[in-house]
Motif scaffolding. Structure first.
Motif, mmCIF file in Angstrom:
data_model
loop_
_atom_site.group_PDB
_atom_site.id
_atom_site.type_symbol
_atom_site.label_atom_id
_atom_site.label_comp_id
_atom_site.label_asym_id
_atom_site.label_seq_id
_atom_site.Cartn_x
_atom_site.Cartn_y
_atom_site.Cartn_z
ATOM 1 N N GLN A 43 0.822 -1.203 0.027
ATOM 2 C CA GLN A 43 -0.070 0.161 -0.131
ATOM 3 C C GLN A 43 0.710 1.259 0.086
ATOM 4 O O GLN A 43 1.733 1.211 0.653
ATOM 5 C CB GLN A 43 -0.723 0.117 1.459
ATOM 6 C CG GLN A 43 -2.016 1.235 1.210
ATOM 7 C CD GLN A 43 -2.767 1.117 2.415
ATOM 8 O OE1 GLN A 43 -2.757 0.008 3.121
ATOM 9 N NE2 GLN A 43 -3.581 2.244 2.669
ATOM 10 N N TRP A 45 1.440 5.194 0.106
ATOM 11 C CA TRP A 45 1.054 6.687 0.411
ATOM 12 C C TRP A 45 1.801 7.947 -0.281
ATOM 13 O O TRP A 45 3.014 7.994 0.016
ATOM 14 C CB TRP A 45 1.055 6.771 1.797
ATOM 15 C CG TRP A 45 -0.060 6.038 2.751
ATOM 16 C CD1 TRP A 45 -0.954 5.358 1.999
ATOM 17 C CD2 TRP A 45 -0.110 5.717 3.957
ATOM 18 N NE1 TRP A 45 -1.738 4.668 3.137
ATOM 19 C CE2 TRP A 45 -1.016 4.809 4.378
ATOM 20 C CE3 TRP A 45 0.720 6.250 5.033
ATOM 21 C CZ2 TRP A 45 -1.754 4.358 5.507
ATOM 22 C CZ3 TRP A 45 0.463 5.491 6.387
ATOM 23 C CH2 TRP A 45 -0.724 4.716 6.629
ATOM 24 N N ARG A 63 1.496 7.414 14.020
ATOM 25 C CA ARG A 63 1.488 7.849 12.655
ATOM 26 C C ARG A 63 3.073 7.832 11.945
ATOM 27 O O ARG A 63 3.895 8.192 12.550
ATOM 28 C CB ARG A 63 0.924 9.400 12.637
ATOM 29 C CG ARG A 63 -0.506 9.484 13.325
ATOM 30 C CD ARG A 63 -0.792 10.954 13.705
ATOM 31 N NE ARG A 63 -0.211 11.362 14.766
ATOM 32 C CZ ARG A 63 -0.182 12.491 15.475
ATOM 33 N NH1 ARG A 63 -1.252 13.429 15.239
ATOM 34 N NH2 ARG A 63 0.398 12.929 16.685
ATOM 35 N N ASP A 77 -1.297 10.416 8.665
ATOM 36 C CA ASP A 77 -2.142 9.633 9.609
ATOM 37 C C ASP A 77 -2.704 8.270 9.142
ATOM 38 O O ASP A 77 -2.033 7.809 8.146
ATOM 39 C CB ASP A 77 -3.831 10.658 9.725
ATOM 40 C CG ASP A 77 -4.393 10.453 8.353
ATOM 41 O OD1 ASP A 77 -4.467 9.670 7.560
ATOM 42 O OD2 ASP A 77 -5.409 11.504 8.262
ATOM 43 N N HIS A 78 -3.582 7.699 9.993
ATOM 44 C CA HIS A 78 -3.759 6.244 9.803
ATOM 45 C C HIS A 78 -4.532 5.741 8.468
ATOM 46 O O HIS A 78 -4.503 4.586 8.035
ATOM 47 C CB HIS A 78 -4.500 5.896 11.005
ATOM 48 C CG HIS A 78 -4.058 5.753 12.259
ATOM 49 N ND1 HIS A 78 -4.073 7.040 12.944
ATOM 50 C CD2 HIS A 78 -2.934 5.145 12.878
ATOM 51 C CE1 HIS A 78 -3.385 6.920 14.226
ATOM 52 N NE2 HIS A 78 -2.613 5.702 13.995
ATOM 53 N N GLN A 79 -4.948 7.001 7.731
ATOM 54 C CA GLN A 79 -5.601 6.705 6.521
ATOM 55 C C GLN A 79 -4.729 7.021 5.339
ATOM 56 O O GLN A 79 -4.928 7.007 4.173
ATOM 57 C CB GLN A 79 -6.821 7.311 6.379
ATOM 58 C CG GLN A 79 -8.055 6.890 7.010
ATOM 59 C CD GLN A 79 -8.092 7.197 8.667
ATOM 60 O OE1 GLN A 79 -7.345 8.294 9.015
ATOM 61 N NE2 GLN A 79 -8.196 5.915 9.343
ATOM 62 N N GLY A 80 -3.381 7.617 5.565
ATOM 63 C CA GLY A 80 -2.567 8.082 4.472
ATOM 64 C C GLY A 80 -2.542 9.405 4.285
ATOM 65 O O GLY A 80 -2.067 9.841 3.238
ATOM 66 N N ALA A 81 -3.323 10.286 4.824
ATOM 67 C CA ALA A 81 -3.276 11.508 4.569
ATOM 68 C C ALA A 81 -2.291 12.289 5.445
ATOM 69 O O ALA A 81 -1.624 12.203 6.168
ATOM 70 C CB ALA A 81 -4.567 12.243 5.034
ATOM 71 N N TRP A 326 2.357 -3.763 11.025
ATOM 72 C CA TRP A 326 2.785 -3.440 9.772
ATOM 73 C C TRP A 326 4.142 -3.237 9.370
ATOM 74 O O TRP A 326 5.025 -2.999 10.425
ATOM 75 C CB TRP A 326 2.121 -2.223 9.259
ATOM 76 C CG TRP A 326 0.504 -2.192 9.065
ATOM 77 C CD1 TRP A 326 -0.597 -1.889 9.964
ATOM 78 C CD2 TRP A 326 -0.144 -2.494 7.708
ATOM 79 N NE1 TRP A 326 -1.593 -2.243 9.599
ATOM 80 C CE2 TRP A 326 -1.575 -2.533 8.070
ATOM 81 C CE3 TRP A 326 0.244 -2.925 6.584
ATOM 82 C CZ2 TRP A 326 -2.595 -2.587 7.213
ATOM 83 C CZ3 TRP A 326 -0.629 -3.107 5.441
ATOM 84 C CH2 TRP A 326 -2.024 -3.019 5.897
#
Length: 352
Positions: A43, A45, A63, A77-81, A326
């Motif tokens: 994945q 980012w 993070r 952040d945890h969503q990749g922003a 991860w």
């Protein structure tokens, strides 16, 4: 001096002065090193600007923090922003998270920096033991705040790292910094492009990756052997870059920039050929294989994990960090950080 060598030195524009060396034959890719494609499905980012998130760290809230080639320090952040935290106005490489939440940055152009979330950048060291930092690269931080860091070369900057590898004179250093006093001392010198740094969990020793000799060396920090430098893991299957301190499972993760380069090993015994190689146009320089690779070693320096990707996978992998199931990856030239699920832990004694 032969006519060929004399001509090569006369035409040289890089300043390299190679010495001959004889690298060992790469280990067979069998057993734990058998090829796999685990890193084909990562994945990613993407950095909002710039590229080359060379190292990755994880803050106290899980993070991911990294730095790009435009000097910016990013936190995902945890969503990749991503959010920009600071700009070092240099080239950030190694990243560590300090106990107080600030960040320790090894900046190739500015030295050892401390950065906070408000964007303040403090220079902790731009020289060490009487010499400017030419290629500040990577670090590990002890529980007492002491910083262990590398200056990869005395002659060539990070941007010109291939010249140091071709020269093979071993001018890298492992250094120690007390941020409270600003004092530095030398732990090891004569290293072949000193790169990643990792601390044992009990801080009895520190490891340093020697990119130019395919090995990881160990410096003892305590006991009767305090100060001794020894080879901890040799003849690695690829070119080592950054590494982690010892994990809870007793492992040290090492990023491999690429598999070993056959042509580079072939010309290693011949200094004049390496002068010629250093002066070739970029388009015909020896080119590393663009395929991801990370390995994990136990406390004895034995490889217990090998995660690889095929041609065109996320690469070159130069940073690695595990957290909460991860494995996070950084790259000297990619436009993103990456992550992949952590493989099951082998039976490894966590003690040092």
């Amino acid at each position: 001096m032969t006519l060929f060598e004399s001509l090569a030195r006369k035409l040289d524009r890089t300043g390299v002065d190679p010495v001959a060396w004889h690298p060992p034959s790469p280990p067979p890719l069998t057993g734990v090193l058998a090829p796999n494609r685990i890193l084909d499905d990562v994945q990613r980012w993407v950095l909002p600007t710039g590229e080359g998130p060379e190292d990755v760290a994880v803050d106290h809230d899980g993070r991911v923090v990294t730095g790009g080639n435009d000097g910016r320090i990013w936190r995902f952040d945890h969503q990749g922003a991503a959010t920009e935290l600071a700009n070092t106005r240099g080239r950030p490489l190694g990243v560590e998270v300090l106990d107080d939440g600030r960040f320790l940055i090894c900046d190739a152009e500015r030295g050892v920096l401390r950065v906070d979330e408000k964007g303040r950048v403090d220079v902790l060291a731009d020289s060490a033991v009487g010499r400017p930092l030419v290629a500040c690269n990577n670090s590990a931080v002890g529980r007492d705040g002491i910083v262990y860091f590398t200056d990869s070369s005395a002659h060539f900057t990070i941007a010109d790292h291939r010249y140091d590898l071709l020269e093979h004179r071993g001018t890298g250093r492992l250094l120690r910094l007390d941020p409270g006093t600003g004092q530095t001392d030398l732990l090891a010198e004569g290293l072949q492009f000193a790169n990643g740094v990792g601390l044992a969990s009990d801080e009895s020793f520190v490891l340093v990756a020697e990119t130019g000799s395919y090995q990881v060396s160990r410096v003892d920090l305590t006991g009767s052997s305090q100060g001794r430098t020894s080879v901890w893991a040799e003849n690695l299957p690829g070119i080592p870059d950054n590494m982690t301190s010892q994990t809870r499972d007793g492992l040290f993760w090492v990023a491999l920039y690429s598999p070993r380069m056959r042509l580079l090993d072939m010309i290693a015994p011949y200094p004049t050929l390496r002068i010629v190689t250093a002066n070739l146009p970029d388009a015909v320089q020896p080119d590393p294989e663009h395929a991801g690779w990370v390995i994990a070693l136990d406390v004895e320096g034995r490889i217990v994990h090998s995660l690889r990707g095929g041609k065109g996978s996320y690469s070159p992998v130069t940073g690695v960090r595990e957290h909460d199931g991860w494995l996070y990856l950084g790259s000297l030239s990619a436009d993103s950080v990456a992550r992949v699920p952590l493989p099951p832990s082998p039976d490894v004694a966590p003690g040092a």
